[in-house]
Enzyme design. Structure first.
Site, PDB file in Angstrom:
ATOM      1  N   ASP A  21       0.832  -1.207   0.000  1.00 11.37           N
ATOM      2  CA  ASP A  21       0.000   0.000   0.000  1.00 11.37           C
ATOM      3  C   ASP A  21       0.868   1.259   0.000  1.00 11.37           C
ATOM      4  O   ASP A  21       1.972   1.253   0.550  1.00 11.37           O
ATOM      5  CB  ASP A  21      -0.895  -0.028   1.251  1.00 11.37           C
ATOM      6  CG  ASP A  21      -2.085   0.905   1.116  1.00 11.37           C
ATOM      7  OD1 ASP A  21      -2.334   1.402  -0.005  1.00 11.37           O
ATOM      8  OD2 ASP A  21      -2.768   1.139   2.130  1.00 11.37           O
ATOM      9  N   GLY A  22       0.335   2.311  -0.605  1.00 14.28           N
ATOM     10  CA  GLY A  22       0.997   3.615  -0.505  1.00 14.28           C
ATOM     11  C   GLY A  22       1.612   4.128  -1.800  1.00 14.28           C
ATOM     12  O   GLY A  22       2.267   5.175  -1.800  1.00 14.28           O
ATOM     13  N   ARG A  34      -0.423   9.253 -10.057  1.00 11.07           N
ATOM     14  CA  ARG A  34      -0.452   7.963  -9.357  1.00 11.07           C
ATOM     15  C   ARG A  34       0.256   6.863 -10.153  1.00 11.07           C
ATOM     16  O   ARG A  34       0.845   5.959  -9.582  1.00 11.07           O
ATOM     17  CB  ARG A  34      -1.914   7.555  -9.093  1.00 11.07           C
ATOM     18  CG  ARG A  34      -2.629   8.470  -8.110  1.00 11.07           C
ATOM     19  CD  ARG A  34      -4.101   8.067  -7.973  1.00 11.07           C
ATOM     20  NE  ARG A  34      -4.245   6.706  -7.478  1.00 11.07           N
ATOM     21  CZ  ARG A  34      -4.159   6.364  -6.198  1.00 11.07           C
ATOM     22  NH1 ARG A  34      -3.950   7.278  -5.288  1.00 11.07           N
ATOM     23  NH2 ARG A  34      -4.314   5.119  -5.827  1.00 11.07           N
ATOM     24  N   HIS A  38       2.774   3.717  -9.070  1.00 10.29           N
ATOM     25  CA  HIS A  38       2.619   2.291  -9.376  1.00 10.29           C
ATOM     26  C   HIS A  38       3.866   1.750 -10.098  1.00 10.29           C
ATOM     27  O   HIS A  38       4.291   0.624  -9.852  1.00 10.29           O
ATOM     28  CB  HIS A  38       1.367   2.061 -10.223  1.00 10.29           C
ATOM     29  CG  HIS A  38       0.090   2.322  -9.464  1.00 10.29           C
ATOM     30  ND1 HIS A  38      -0.116   1.868  -8.182  1.00 10.29           N
ATOM     31  CD2 HIS A  38      -1.046   3.000  -9.795  1.00 10.29           C
ATOM     32  CE1 HIS A  38      -1.316   2.248  -7.756  1.00 10.29           C
ATOM     33  NE2 HIS A  38      -1.893   2.946  -8.718  1.00 10.29           N
ATOM     34  N   SER A  66      -6.946  -6.072  -5.618  1.00  5.01           N
ATOM     35  CA  SER A  66      -8.049  -6.719  -4.910  1.00  5.01           C
ATOM     36  C   SER A  66      -9.308  -6.634  -5.762  1.00  5.01           C
ATOM     37  O   SER A  66      -9.425  -5.766  -6.636  1.00  5.01           O
ATOM     38  CB  SER A  66      -8.277  -6.026  -3.567  1.00  5.01           C
ATOM     39  OG  SER A  66      -9.043  -4.861  -3.748  1.00  5.01           O
ATOM     40  N   TRP A  70     -11.536  -2.892  -8.501  1.00  9.33           N
ATOM     41  CA  TRP A  70     -12.284  -2.574  -9.726  1.00  9.33           C
ATOM     42  C   TRP A  70     -13.026  -1.246  -9.570  1.00  9.33           C
ATOM     43  O   TRP A  70     -13.479  -0.660 -10.546  1.00  9.33           O
ATOM     44  CB  TRP A  70     -13.307  -3.684 -10.031  1.00  9.33           C
ATOM     45  CG  TRP A  70     -12.707  -4.948 -10.569  1.00  9.33           C
ATOM     46  CD1 TRP A  70     -12.586  -6.129  -9.909  1.00  9.33           C
ATOM     47  CD2 TRP A  70     -12.176  -5.166 -11.885  1.00  9.33           C
ATOM     48  NE1 TRP A  70     -11.998  -7.072 -10.724  1.00  9.33           N
ATOM     49  CE2 TRP A  70     -11.747  -6.511 -11.947  1.00  9.33           C
ATOM     50  CE3 TRP A  70     -12.018  -4.367 -13.021  1.00  9.33           C
ATOM     51  CZ2 TRP A  70     -11.165  -7.063 -13.086  1.00  9.33           C
ATOM     52  CZ3 TRP A  70     -11.442  -4.919 -14.161  1.00  9.33           C
ATOM     53  CH2 TRP A  70     -11.031  -6.245 -14.179  1.00  9.33           C
ATOM     54  N   ARG A  72     -11.777   1.472  -8.780  1.00 12.12           N
ATOM     55  CA  ARG A  72     -10.903   2.612  -9.133  1.00 12.12           C
ATOM     56  C   ARG A  72     -11.232   3.109 -10.540  1.00 12.12           C
ATOM     57  O   ARG A  72     -11.827   2.382 -11.337  1.00 12.12           O
ATOM     58  CB  ARG A  72      -9.435   2.167  -9.070  1.00 12.12           C
ATOM     59  CG  ARG A  72      -9.038   1.847  -7.652  1.00 12.12           C
ATOM     60  CD  ARG A  72      -7.559   1.654  -7.483  1.00 12.12           C
ATOM     61  NE  ARG A  72      -7.311   1.459  -6.072  1.00 12.12           N
ATOM     62  CZ  ARG A  72      -6.187   1.716  -5.443  1.00 12.12           C
ATOM     63  NH1 ARG A  72      -5.150   2.182  -6.115  1.00 12.12           N
ATOM     64  NH2 ARG A  72      -6.057   1.523  -4.159  1.00 12.12           N
ATOM     65  N   LEU A 132      11.940 -20.110  -4.585  1.00 13.51           N
ATOM     66  CA  LEU A 132      10.920 -19.211  -4.023  1.00 13.51           C
ATOM     67  C   LEU A 132       9.613 -19.459  -4.753  1.00 13.51           C
ATOM     68  O   LEU A 132       9.592 -19.558  -5.984  1.00 13.51           O
ATOM     69  CB  LEU A 132      11.335 -17.745  -4.215  1.00 13.51           C
ATOM     70  CG  LEU A 132      10.314 -16.697  -3.760  1.00 13.51           C
ATOM     71  CD1 LEU A 132      10.202 -16.663  -2.228  1.00 13.51           C
ATOM     72  CD2 LEU A 132      10.691 -15.295  -4.265  1.00 13.51           C
ATOM     73  N   ARG A 191      -4.943  -2.542   8.560  1.00 10.04           N
ATOM     74  CA  ARG A 191      -6.117  -3.389   8.321  1.00 10.04           C
ATOM     75  C   ARG A 191      -5.769  -4.477   7.316  1.00 10.04           C
ATOM     76  O   ARG A 191      -4.738  -4.401   6.642  1.00 10.04           O
ATOM     77  CB  ARG A 191      -7.314  -2.550   7.844  1.00 10.04           C
ATOM     78  CG  ARG A 191      -7.017  -1.660   6.675  1.00 10.04           C
ATOM     79  CD  ARG A 191      -8.273  -0.896   6.204  1.00 10.04           C
ATOM     80  NE  ARG A 191      -7.909   0.134   5.235  1.00 10.04           N
ATOM     81  CZ  ARG A 191      -7.786   1.428   5.506  1.00 10.04           C
ATOM     82  NH1 ARG A 191      -8.017   1.881   6.717  1.00 10.04           N
ATOM     83  NH2 ARG A 191      -7.433   2.282   4.564  1.00 10.04           N
ATOM     84  N   LEU A 192      -6.664  -5.476   7.205  1.00  4.70           N
ATOM     85  CA  LEU A 192      -6.361  -6.649   6.381  1.00  4.70           C
ATOM     86  C   LEU A 192      -6.946  -6.563   4.968  1.00  4.70           C
ATOM     87  O   LEU A 192      -6.467  -7.245   4.061  1.00  4.70           O
ATOM     88  CB  LEU A 192      -6.870  -7.928   7.060  1.00  4.70           C
ATOM     89  CG  LEU A 192      -6.273  -8.204   8.452  1.00  4.70           C
ATOM     90  CD1 LEU A 192      -6.809  -9.513   9.007  1.00  4.70           C
ATOM     91  CD2 LEU A 192      -4.745  -8.261   8.389  1.00  4.70           C
ATOM     92  N   SER A 193      -7.982  -5.755   4.793  1.00  7.52           N
ATOM     93  CA  SER A 193      -8.547  -5.510   3.460  1.00  7.52           C
ATOM     94  C   SER A 193      -8.806  -6.777   2.653  1.00  7.52           C
ATOM     95  O   SER A 193      -8.469  -6.833   1.462  1.00  7.52           O
ATOM     96  CB  SER A 193      -7.638  -4.559   2.682  1.00  7.52           C
ATOM     97  OG  SER A 193      -7.517  -3.334   3.340  1.00  7.52           O
TER      98      SER A 193
HETATM   99  C1  FPP Z   1      -1.737   0.197  -3.375  1.00  9.52           C
HETATM  100  O1  FPP Z   1      -1.362   1.540  -3.447  1.00  9.52           O
HETATM  101  C2  FPP Z   1      -1.238  -0.508  -4.501  1.00  9.52           C
HETATM  102  C3  FPP Z   1      -2.002  -1.125  -5.439  1.00  9.52           C
HETATM  103  C4  FPP Z   1      -3.472  -1.150  -5.420  1.00  9.52           C
HETATM  104  C5  FPP Z   1      -1.399  -1.804  -6.562  1.00  9.52           C
HETATM  105  C6  FPP Z   1      -0.196  -2.640  -6.270  1.00  9.52           C
HETATM  106  C7  FPP Z   1       0.606  -2.622  -7.464  1.00  9.52           C
HETATM  107  C8  FPP Z   1       1.940  -2.504  -7.529  1.00  9.52           C
HETATM  108  C9  FPP Z   1       2.813  -2.512  -6.351  1.00  9.52           C
HETATM  109  C10 FPP Z   1       2.588  -2.304  -8.826  1.00  9.52           C
HETATM  110  C11 FPP Z   1       3.076  -3.461  -9.564  1.00  9.52           C
HETATM  111  C12 FPP Z   1       2.826  -4.825  -9.038  1.00  9.52           C
HETATM  112  C13 FPP Z   1       3.341  -5.932  -9.631  1.00  9.52           C
HETATM  113  C14 FPP Z   1       3.012  -7.273  -9.079  1.00  9.52           C
HETATM  114  C15 FPP Z   1       4.192  -5.862 -10.802  1.00  9.52           C
HETATM  115  P1  FPP Z   1      -2.494   2.627  -3.548  1.00  9.52           P
HETATM  116  O2  FPP Z   1      -2.667   2.970  -4.974  1.00  9.52           O
HETATM  117  O3  FPP Z   1      -3.720   2.155  -2.854  1.00  9.52           O
HETATM  118  O4  FPP Z   1      -1.813   3.790  -2.765  1.00  9.52           O
HETATM  119  P2  FPP Z   1      -2.549   4.878  -1.863  1.00  9.52           P
HETATM  120  O5  FPP Z   1      -3.257   4.149  -0.752  1.00  9.52           O
HETATM  121  O6  FPP Z   1      -1.422   5.713  -1.377  1.00  9.52           O
HETATM  122  O7  FPP Z   1      -3.488   5.627  -2.767  1.00  9.52           O
END
Ligand code: FPP
Length: 254
Positions: A21-22, A34, A38, A66, A70, A72, A132, A191-193
């Protein structure tokens, strides 16, 4: 702790799950879109996967998308799917070289065809990896999968392992996953979301204030170190009889 200085001799390695997250906040703090967060998140995934075996991790499950994601905006969802496809295509060869077996868990019926193709290729090519086991959760909801497994089980369950096997089928896993040992969430939320609710029954929880792009191998090392300081009792009064704790004690005693 630095990489390669500590060995964690848990047979088969521990199972670590990460809620990454983040990314969005990381980008926002830098006045960037954003999508940049990513992309940096994908870079962090590469670094953490590379480092994981050195920390005694045998199975690593990453929450990448998750079923609730969807909700978003369409362009962000498409950016994420493009990133996942690029990651799978770019990393498959390296995974084969490094002994990483990759598996995508979650629903497959709503993913775009080009991403499904990349998933099939990556899973087939990395099938023999033993160093792994990397599971990437895409269109994943723990609750929905538990519900589906319960309805498929039709009341004919002998024990928890039976249920775990059905759950594995539901999420297209390679088999029942080991229980989660350590669940990490970055980005400061606690949280576990809807992530790995069945597998996390006895997981140690670790929350990091760092945003995912900044977590990296250092963050992972700190989390695993903290995990090994915890006493896991599994309902007992002491940690005696816990194979992981005993293996660590033996190693420490030389
Ligand atoms: C949460 O951050 C992150 C995601 C919903 C996407 C996770 C994706 C990646 C780490 C990128 C690539 C992954 C792979 C497996 C190649 P957020 O967008 O919810 O951040 P925020 O809470 O700060 O808005």
């Amino acid at each position: 702790m630095t990489q390669n200085t500590l060995r964690f001799p848990v047979p088969g390695g521990i199972h670590v799950g990460i809620i990454m997250d983040g990314n969005g906040r990381w980008a926002h703090e830098r006045q960037r879109p954003r999508s940049v967060g990513h992309r940096r998140g994908a870079r962090a995934v590469r670094q953490v996967v590379e480092a994981a075996p050195d920390f005694g991790i045998g199975t690593l499950t990453l929450f990448a998308f998750s079923s609730d994601n969807w909700r978003r905006p369409g362009p962000e969802v498409r950016t994420l799917f493009r990133l996942f496809r690029t990651y799978l295509r770019a990393e498959t060869e390296k995974c084969v070289r490094e002994g990483v077996r990759l598996r995508v868990i979650g629903r497959r019926d709503r993913l775009p065809d080009d991403l499904l193709g990349a998933i099939d290729e990556a899973e087939a090519a990395t099938h023999a990896g033993r160093k792994l086991f990397l599971r990437v959760a895409l269109d994943y909801s723990a609750r929905a999968s538990i519900l589906e497994a319960a309805s498929r089980s039709n009341g004919a369950l002998r024990d928890e392992d039976d249920f775990a096997a059905i759950l594995g089928d539901v999420i297209h896993d390679a088999g029942p996953a080991p229980d989660l040992d350590l669940l990490i969430r970055t980005g400061g939320e606690q949280r576990l979301s809807d992530f790995l609710l069945w597998e996390a029954a006895y997981a140690e929880l670790y929350f990091s204030p760092r945003h995912w792009p900044d977590f990296g191998p250092d963050g992972l090392g700190e989390a695993v170190e903290e995990f090994h300081r915890r006493e896991r009792r599994f309902g007992r009064v002491t940690a005696e009889g816990n194979p992981a704790a005993e293996a660590i004690r033996r190693e420490a005693a030389g």
